[in-house]
Motif scaffolding. Structure first.
Motif: not given
Ligand code: DON
Length: 609
Positions: A457-460, A368-373, A487-489, A318-320
């Motif tokens: 990973e920040m590049d994601d 799509l992105g971090d579901p906590d945000f 960051m989205l994966s 699931s997201p992220p």
């Protein structure tokens, strides 16, 4: 829906199984034959298979026919499939000694941080899907890295507002707060059965006493040298040369870090000496990660994304991660087509897959992105009605250009390395784990004294709306940088159940191609009835909406190429093999385990008992 007619008259349902074999021939041959010769061989083999119509094979997935060219490794009780043999063996030994699949997975995760430094890690993050046999439950463990508290939306923009790829990929700012240690420890504590010291000891020994460098590791080190920091070079190179195959790689600092984790649990990494060494070095080089960022890091247990395909229950991340959402969305989209009849990797099948993929990746960029945000419409994206609606846009006879699907921008480059492993024990517990440093050897940075490589990973994150990341993926607001955000994966560890029992454990590395690789493993097994090794070996295709091109691995037949071109596909032969889908399948009839190591990674193995 009416099934469209096959575009290639040679393809027939009864030839579908042989197609897998034909493909297999082409994959094997390309090492030995030139490109043109290869195409002719494929062509002739393909014609033979189609013309000499052998009797139809049963469509039952998991059947290993005697005449199959590729066959999975088989075992009765337990299986591990991973990218590196020493670590795989460690997992298998624990299973033999009565450990469960999670004990084995955690031991493999730590061991690969030692033996497979390009992707195995404690300085990165990942995702683990766990099937608990006694509870009939699949849980998703998110140990993805987070942005430090001092990160902000425009972190990677220069004075002119342009994205600075060097900053987001190779500087201390590229490093997300590592999640692997917290994630593996949580998995062990909640779902494992063995004490931490037992699970960590093999990794500590390998780091302290060393192990012989494999040709694969030597080659990886040689090609990435300029990319590794001085501290990392001290570990892996002698006199400026990558350690040669057969030389012993000893990692004393890494052994000490692992030892602190064994003794103090998460405090051995997220505070104390390890944390101090790490933050001191990052700060000295312009990093923004703090001791508080480390102390605050938390892995999260999430509900996996679930879908249904041809009577199988598909669970994925699931997201992220965007993986689960888009695998289920794509299966929904494709479920209306009789791909088996159209033929595995036929032009018609690839056409439907490619068209569907564009819609999925267009949605990915937007939602799509971090579901906590951000609020991610998981239910909507994975609803059958939504797939029906999207499918109306897919023309069986013609490509829809990406620009007519939505706006975006062209690509970047891929520097692969992530690693996926699958584990299954005798009780039916199963683990699918994908973790990564992002690039091969991550940012290349290593804080002196810690012994472990740090992710980039920040590049994601989407550094700027519409500007592609290293995988050519575009994104917007939903995946903008924010403090503490994940960051989205695309990582997609996946467990498919049949009648509540694990049937297929799979997943892959490959950046943006992870989703489509994992999708094709599921389709190859369930829809096309290939055995697991054939399913893993088969030539893969990929479309990610932008760039507007259909990327294919070597070995697709030349006539399929032409058919696809006639439909309007812009085809690009991928300069890389796509993914490395180390998978396990449990044959529902016999209960036997089939393990398929992906031949795209030369060191990958399937081992079982
Ligand atoms: O999380 C992601 O989607 C990427 N950081 C994964 C990178 C990757 O798979 C590189 N691999 N081969």
């Amino acid at each position: 829906m009416k099934t469209p007619q096959p575009l290639l008259s040679l393809r027939t349902p009864s030839a579908a199984h042989e197609n897998g074999d034909v493909r297999g021939i082409s994959v094997m041959m390309h090492h030995h034959a030139g490109r043109k010769t290869l195409r002719w061989i494929c062509h002739i083999a393909y014609l033979c298979a189609a013309v000499c119509l052998l009797p139809a094979q049963a469509a039952t997935p998991a059947i290993i026919s005697d005449n199959a060219i590729f066959k999975p490794v088989q075992a009765q009780q337990a299986m591990v499939v991973a990218d590196e043999p020493l670590a795989a063996r460690i997992g298998l030994d624990l299973l033999r000694q009565g450990g469960n699949a999670v004990d084995a997975a955690v031991a493999i995760g730590f061991a690969m941080a030692v033996t497979y430094p390009r992707a195995g890690n404690i300085g990165g993050g990942g995702f683990m899907l766990i099937h608990q046999a006694d509870k009939h439950r699949v849980t998703a463990l998110d140990y993805r890295e987070t942005a430090p508290q001092k990160a902000h939306r425009d972190l990677f923009l220069d004075a002119q507002g342009q994205v600075d790829g060097q900053l987001s990929r190779f500087s201390p700012l590229a490093v997300g707060v590592p999640g692997t240690v917290a994630g593996l420890l949580l998995a062990l504590e909640k779902y494992g059965s063995l004490p931490l010291s037992r699970v960590l000891t093999p990794a500590i020994q390998l780091a302290r006493e060393g192990f012989p460098v494999s040709p694969d590791l030597h080659q990886a080190l040689q090609s990435r040298r300029q990319h590794l920091s001085a501290a990392a070079q001290q570990v892996f190179y002698h006199d400026g040369q990558a350690l040669a195959a057969g030389q012993t790689l000893v990692q004393k600092d890494l052994a000490a870090t692992l030892q602190r984790i064994a003794e103090q649990g998460r405090a051995g990494f997220y505070s104390g000496d390890t944390a101090r060494l790490l933050i001191a070095d990052m700060t000295a080089h312009g990093g923004i990660m703090s001791l508080a960022d480390l102390a605050q890091y938390q892995p999260v247990l999430r509900t996996p994304v679930q879908g249904e395909f041809r009577g199988y229950q598909v669970y994925s991340m699931s997201p992220p991660s965007s993986g689960g959402v888009h695998i289920v969305q794509l299966l929904n989209l494709l479920s209306a087509y009789d791909l088996r009849t159209l033929g595995h990797n036929s032009a018609a099948t690839i056409h439907y897959m490619a068209e569907a993929m564009k819609y999925a990746y267009a949605d990915r960029a937007k939602y799509l992105g971090d579901p906590d945000f951000v609020s991610v419409p998981v239910a909507g994206l994975t609803a059958l009605e939504y797939a029906q609606q999207l499918r109306k846009n897919i023309d069986p006879q013609r490509v829809t250009p990406s620009k007519d699907i939505s706006a975006g921008q062209p690509p970047g480059y891929e520097s692969p390395q992530t690693t996926h492993f699958s584990v299954m024990d005798a009780a039916g517990n199963a683990v699918a784990n994908t973790y990564t440093l992002n690039f091969s050897f991550g940012s290349g940075l290593m804080a002196p004294g810690t012994g472990f490589l740090l992710n980039n990973e920040m590049d994601d994150f989407s550094a700027k709306p519409g500007v592609p990341n290293a995988y050519g993926l575009v994104g917007g607001e939903a995946n903008a940088v924010a403090p503490g955000k994940r960051m989205l994966s695309s990582m997609s560890p996946t467990i498919v159940l049949k009648d509540q029992k694990p049937f297929l454990i799979t997943g892959s590395p490959g950046g943006s191609r992870i989703i489509t690789t994992t999708l094709q493993i599921i389709l190859n097994v369930i829809e096309h009835g290939l055995n697991l090794q054939e399913a893993v070996n088969a030539v893969r295709v990929h479309h990610q909406w932008w760039p507007d091109e259909l990327s294919v691995e070597q070995g697709l037949s030349v006539d399929t190429y032409h058919q696809l071109q006639k439909l309007g596909h812009k085809i690009k032969e991928s300069p890389w093999a796509m993914g490395a889908a180390n998978s396990i399948l449990r044959a529902p009839d016999t209960g036997r385990l089939h393990g398929a190591a992906d031949p795209r990674r030369s060191s990958a193995v399937a081992v079982g008992f």
